[in-house]
Design an enzyme around this catalytic site. Structure first.
Site, mmCIF file in Angstrom:
data_model
loop_
_atom_site.group_PDB
_atom_site.id
_atom_site.type_symbol
_atom_site.label_atom_id
_atom_site.label_comp_id
_atom_site.label_asym_id
_atom_site.label_seq_id
_atom_site.Cartn_x
_atom_site.Cartn_y
_atom_site.Cartn_z
ATOM 1 N N GLN A 150 -2.557 -12.290 75.145
ATOM 2 C CA GLN A 150 -3.213 -13.143 76.147
ATOM 3 C C GLN A 150 -4.735 -12.897 76.124
ATOM 4 O O GLN A 150 -5.250 -12.442 75.122
ATOM 5 C CB GLN A 150 -2.630 -12.916 77.549
ATOM 6 N N ASP A 202 -5.201 -16.990 72.709
ATOM 7 C CA ASP A 202 -5.262 -17.765 71.465
ATOM 8 C C ASP A 202 -6.639 -17.722 70.799
ATOM 9 O O ASP A 202 -7.061 -18.681 70.155
ATOM 10 C CB ASP A 202 -4.860 -19.235 71.711
ATOM 11 N N LYS A 225 -6.516 -13.441 67.827
ATOM 12 C CA LYS A 225 -6.278 -11.982 67.812
ATOM 13 C C LYS A 225 -5.410 -11.582 66.624
ATOM 14 O O LYS A 225 -5.668 -10.582 65.955
ATOM 15 C CB LYS A 225 -5.601 -11.538 69.133
ATOM 16 N N GLY A 226 -4.352 -12.392 66.378
ATOM 17 C CA GLY A 226 -3.420 -12.076 65.288
ATOM 18 C C GLY A 226 -4.146 -11.973 63.961
ATOM 19 O O GLY A 226 -3.978 -11.007 63.212
ATOM 20 N N GLY A 252 4.115 -25.176 71.793
ATOM 21 C CA GLY A 252 3.724 -26.406 71.094
ATOM 22 C C GLY A 252 2.848 -27.317 71.950
ATOM 23 O O GLY A 252 2.503 -28.429 71.533
ATOM 24 N N LYS A 287 -13.161 -18.983 64.459
ATOM 25 C CA LYS A 287 -13.126 -20.447 64.404
ATOM 26 C C LYS A 287 -14.503 -21.107 64.403
ATOM 27 O O LYS A 287 -14.675 -22.210 64.921
ATOM 28 C CB LYS A 287 -12.229 -20.988 65.521
ATOM 29 N N SER A 310 -15.102 -15.029 61.830
ATOM 30 C CA SER A 310 -13.979 -15.614 61.112
ATOM 31 C C SER A 310 -14.242 -17.089 60.872
ATOM 32 O O SER A 310 -14.658 -17.812 61.778
ATOM 33 C CB SER A 310 -12.697 -15.414 61.935
ATOM 34 N N GLY A 327 1.673 -15.641 71.122
ATOM 35 C CA GLY A 327 1.950 -16.267 69.823
ATOM 36 C C GLY A 327 0.779 -15.947 68.932
ATOM 37 O O GLY A 327 -0.313 -16.474 69.128
ATOM 38 N N HIS A 328 0.967 -15.019 68.009
ATOM 39 C CA HIS A 328 -0.129 -14.569 67.145
ATOM 40 C C HIS A 328 0.119 -15.053 65.724
ATOM 41 O O HIS A 328 1.167 -14.769 65.141
ATOM 42 C CB HIS A 328 -0.246 -13.040 67.196
ATOM 43 N N ASN A 374 5.580 -14.325 75.377
ATOM 44 C CA ASN A 374 4.654 -15.409 75.766
ATOM 45 C C ASN A 374 3.496 -15.465 74.759
ATOM 46 O O ASN A 374 2.834 -16.489 74.630
ATOM 47 C CB ASN A 374 4.118 -15.213 77.203
HETATM 48 P P1 GDP Z 1 -3.889 -15.404 69.055
HETATM 49 O O1 GDP Z 1 -2.849 -15.704 70.081
HETATM 50 O O2 GDP Z 1 -5.146 -14.884 69.674
HETATM 51 O O3 GDP Z 1 -3.404 -14.510 67.962
HETATM 52 O O4 GDP Z 1 -4.279 -16.796 68.402
HETATM 53 P P2 GDP Z 1 -3.248 -17.944 67.917
HETATM 54 O O5 GDP Z 1 -2.602 -17.513 66.662
HETATM 55 O O6 GDP Z 1 -2.380 -18.361 69.033
HETATM 56 O O7 GDP Z 1 -4.254 -19.135 67.708
HETATM 57 C C1 GDP Z 1 -5.320 -19.052 66.826
HETATM 58 C C2 GDP Z 1 -5.170 -20.155 65.764
HETATM 59 O O8 GDP Z 1 -6.367 -20.280 65.056
HETATM 60 C C3 GDP Z 1 -4.112 -19.832 64.732
HETATM 61 O O9 GDP Z 1 -3.556 -21.032 64.281
HETATM 62 C C4 GDP Z 1 -4.916 -19.176 63.607
HETATM 63 O O10 GDP Z 1 -4.317 -19.329 62.330
HETATM 64 C C5 GDP Z 1 -6.192 -19.963 63.684
HETATM 65 N N1 GDP Z 1 -7.411 -19.252 63.299
HETATM 66 C C6 GDP Z 1 -7.748 -17.950 63.485
HETATM 67 N N2 GDP Z 1 -9.006 -17.729 63.071
HETATM 68 C C7 GDP Z 1 -9.475 -18.909 62.620
HETATM 69 C C8 GDP Z 1 -10.735 -19.345 62.090
HETATM 70 O O11 GDP Z 1 -11.704 -18.599 61.970
HETATM 71 N N3 GDP Z 1 -10.836 -20.665 61.748
HETATM 72 C C9 GDP Z 1 -9.810 -21.545 61.897
HETATM 73 N N4 GDP Z 1 -9.999 -22.802 61.556
HETATM 74 N N5 GDP Z 1 -8.619 -21.158 62.397
HETATM 75 C C10 GDP Z 1 -8.470 -19.876 62.755
HETATM 76 P P1 IMO Z 2 -1.626 -15.113 73.158
HETATM 77 O O1 IMO Z 2 -1.301 -13.647 73.030
HETATM 78 C C1 IMO Z 2 -2.524 -18.503 75.718
HETATM 79 C C2 IMO Z 2 -0.615 -18.617 79.648
HETATM 80 C C3 IMO Z 2 0.430 -19.694 79.894
HETATM 81 C C4 IMO Z 2 0.213 -19.913 81.379
HETATM 82 C C5 IMO Z 2 -0.067 -18.513 81.898
HETATM 83 C C6 IMO Z 2 1.148 -17.806 82.477
HETATM 84 O O2 IMO Z 2 -1.013 -15.959 72.115
HETATM 85 O O3 IMO Z 2 -3.093 -15.300 73.305
HETATM 86 P P2 IMO Z 2 3.304 -16.675 81.370
HETATM 87 O O4 IMO Z 2 4.377 -17.272 80.534
HETATM 88 O O5 IMO Z 2 2.563 -15.562 80.724
HETATM 89 O O6 IMO Z 2 3.759 -16.320 82.759
HETATM 90 O O7 IMO Z 2 2.248 -17.892 81.580
HETATM 91 O O8 IMO Z 2 -0.540 -17.775 80.798
HETATM 92 N N1 IMO Z 2 -0.353 -17.763 78.463
HETATM 93 C C7 IMO Z 2 -1.054 -17.847 77.324
HETATM 94 N N2 IMO Z 2 -2.023 -18.702 76.953
HETATM 95 N N3 IMO Z 2 -2.158 -17.520 74.890
HETATM 96 C C8 IMO Z 2 -1.208 -16.632 75.267
HETATM 97 O O9 IMO Z 2 -0.888 -15.549 74.527
HETATM 98 C C9 IMO Z 2 -0.569 -16.795 76.521
HETATM 99 N N4 IMO Z 2 0.404 -16.136 77.173
HETATM 100 C C10 IMO Z 2 0.517 -16.727 78.368
HETATM 101 O O10 IMO Z 2 0.165 -20.841 79.142
HETATM 102 O O11 IMO Z 2 -0.940 -20.669 81.590
HETATM 103 MG MG MG Z 3 -1.635 -17.268 70.700
#
Ligand code: GDP
Ligand code: IMO
Ligand code: MG
Length: 429
Positions: free
Chosen positions: A223, A13, A16-17, A301, A330, A412, A40-41, A38
């Site tokens: 991840q 999280d 990356k997305g 969530g 962030k 970012s 979520g981007h 698993n």
């Molecule tokens: P990923 O799994 O690495 O793609 O990241 P996620 O999408 O799960 O979580 C990143 C969250 O931070 C998302 O809600 C993005 O929209 C948000 N985000 C990404 N870059 C920034 C940033 O520079 N500032 C803020 N405030 N939010 C960001």
């Molecule tokens: P992105 O790509 C954050 C975490 C789960 C759990 C552990 C194992 O959005 O960064 P799993 O379902 O993979 O067997 O769970 O890994 N986990 C993540 N945490 N971002 C992710 O993906 C994750 N994918 C798995 O919360 O702790």
């Molecule tokens: Mg994510």
């Protein structure tokens, strides 16, 4: 033009997305090489939010998007995600989306076993996403997985399915659960196979052909490095390799072609699920970061656990993936803090540790040692260049670079595509 590989440097999280979407303006192809739904981007474009789990983030820009052989694919989740994104107005055609015929299938029994095993573990659970990721990868290594290609070989599919069901029913019986019928799964596969078929292809061949033509390929990690099955905070990890070498293994490109390796890092640290987290803040500061950063999991969530930046972990991640540059995300979330801390080492009793402890049990016990910097109390969102940043924000960035010994290439400052400062273009040597 070289290729670029994007790797999460923390516990996932990291944003990356957003970064993959931003970089995808210059990419011709975006490839997912591990993990499954698993992930979520999130990509935010003109206030519209797209959430991708299985589909490569390049699909938003209409770039050729490849799901490589290292990915675990739940066919129902895939069909559902394609539908949702099409309803959001995206074009997803067999010309744009290619799925490796060798990717592993996640089937309903994988999810069932994932969830049941977690229940059995009680308070010692991993805190998985409950998507069947672990059991599916186990089947791959155990040589009883069904792969995408098996959807189209009806006779062998039945043989493989019977074998897998036999294996999993032993577990389900042990867990006191209802046994599964191979015929039920087979009927389900009869339904999904024709929907997916137009997208299935020899992705290794496509990647090599396009690479030879000089196309820019972007490898999108899921991840983060601390969730890596071999190098993460085991056993609180995911079931795949999440570090840069996997870009080659999970796509077939070959290790010398993965290009510039960009490590994505939040300006602080978060984690979802259980496991050690030395800089976790279970106080008002942690709550403030969660609120400002909207730190809630995309997939489940769940509240993300929040804490200060941990440079011990970051340095480790940089080593594991030979990171060439960092995308720091962030930064804006830290805009209104009096003080900002960076963990520079750990302490246990009288001992100081500058590297990652060997076990999760040990890591749970260490105390972070911080360096404290003055906050900047000013808005960084949308700032267009480094020299326009508040002085203390720039100091924070320079401090991180100095501690980890790696340059920051991208910055970012909001979820929106355009709020990104380019320092060094990963696509230009
Ligand atoms: P990923 O799994 O690495 O793609 O990241 P996620 O999408 O799960 O979580 C990143 C969250 O931070 C998302 O809600 C993005 O929209 C948000 N985000 C990404 N870059 C920034 C940033 O520079 N500032 C803020 N405030 N939010 C960001
Ligand atoms: P992105 O790509 C954050 C975490 C789960 C759990 C552990 C194992 O959005 O960064 P799993 O379902 O993979 O067997 O769970 O890994 N986990 C993540 N945490 N971002 C992710 O993906 C994750 N994918 C798995 O919360 O702790
Ligand atoms: Mg994510």
């Amino acid at each position: 033009m070289p290729n670029v590989t994007v790797i999460g440097c923390q516990w996932g999280d990291e944003g990356k997305g957003k970064i993959v979407d931003w970089l995808a303006r210059k990419a011709d192809i975006v490839v997912r090489f591990q993990g499954g739904h698993n992930a979520g981007h999130t990509i935010v474009l003109n206030k519209k939010t797209y959430k991708l789990s299985l589909l490569p983030s390049g699909i938003i820009r209409g770039k050729l998007s490849i799901i490589g052989n290292g990915v675990v694919v739940d066919p129902l989740a895939l069909i559902n995600e394609i539908d949702i994104l099409k309803n959001q107005g995206l074009k997803i055609t067999p010309e744009l989306l290619k799925i490796s015929y060798s990717a592993t299938l996640i089937l309903p029994y994988h999810q069932l076993i994932d969830v049941e095993r977690e229940k059995q573990k009680g308070k010692n659970k991993i805190g998985t996403t409950g998507r069947g990721i672990g059991p599916a990868y186990e089947d791959r290594i155990g040589r009883r997985a069904l792969r995408v290609c098996d959807l189209y070989d009806i006779e062998n599919r039945k043989i493989f399915l019977n074998n897998a069901v036999l294996h999993h029913n032993i577990t389900l019986k042990g867990l006191g659960k209802k046994l599964i019928k191979a015929s039920d799964i087979n009927s389900l596969l009869d339904k999904v196979a024709p929907i997916i078929e137009p997208f299935v292809d020899d992705t290794v061949e496509i990647i090599h052909r396009e690479n030879k033509k000089g196309k820019n390929i972007l490898f999108e990690g899921a991840q983060g490095s601390l969730l890596d099955i071999d190098y993460g905070t085991y056993p609180y990890v995911t079931s795949s390799n999440t570090i840069a070498p996997q870009a080659a293994i999970g796509s077939g490109i070959g290790p010398s072609n993965i290009g510039y390796i960009l490590g994505i890092t939040k300006a602080y640290t978060t984690r979802v699920g259980n496991g050690p987290f030395p800089t976790e803040l279970n106080d008002q500061i942690g709550e403030k970061i969660r609120k400002k950063g909207n730190e809630f999991g995309v997939v489940t969530g769940r509240k993300r656990r929040c804490g200060w930046l941990d440079s011990v972990l970051l340095k480790y991640a940089v080593k594991l993936s030979s990171i060439n540059g960092i995308a720091l995300t962030k930064l804006d979330v830290l805009d209104n803090f009096k003080e900002i801390k960076i963990c520079v080492s750990y302490k246990l009793g009288d001992k100081i540790f500058k590297t990652l402890p060997t076990s999760a049990v040990f890591m749970n016990k260490v105390q972070p040692i911080y360096e404290t910097l003055e906050g900047w109390n000013a808005c960084t969102k949308g700032v267009e260049s480094l020299n326009k940043l508040p002085k203390n924000a720039l100091k924070y960035i320079k401090k991180i670079e100095k501690i980890i010994g790696t340059d920051i290439s991208l910055l970012s400052t909001s979820p929106e595509r355009e709020d990104t400062i380019l320092i060094k273009d990963p696509f230009i040597k």
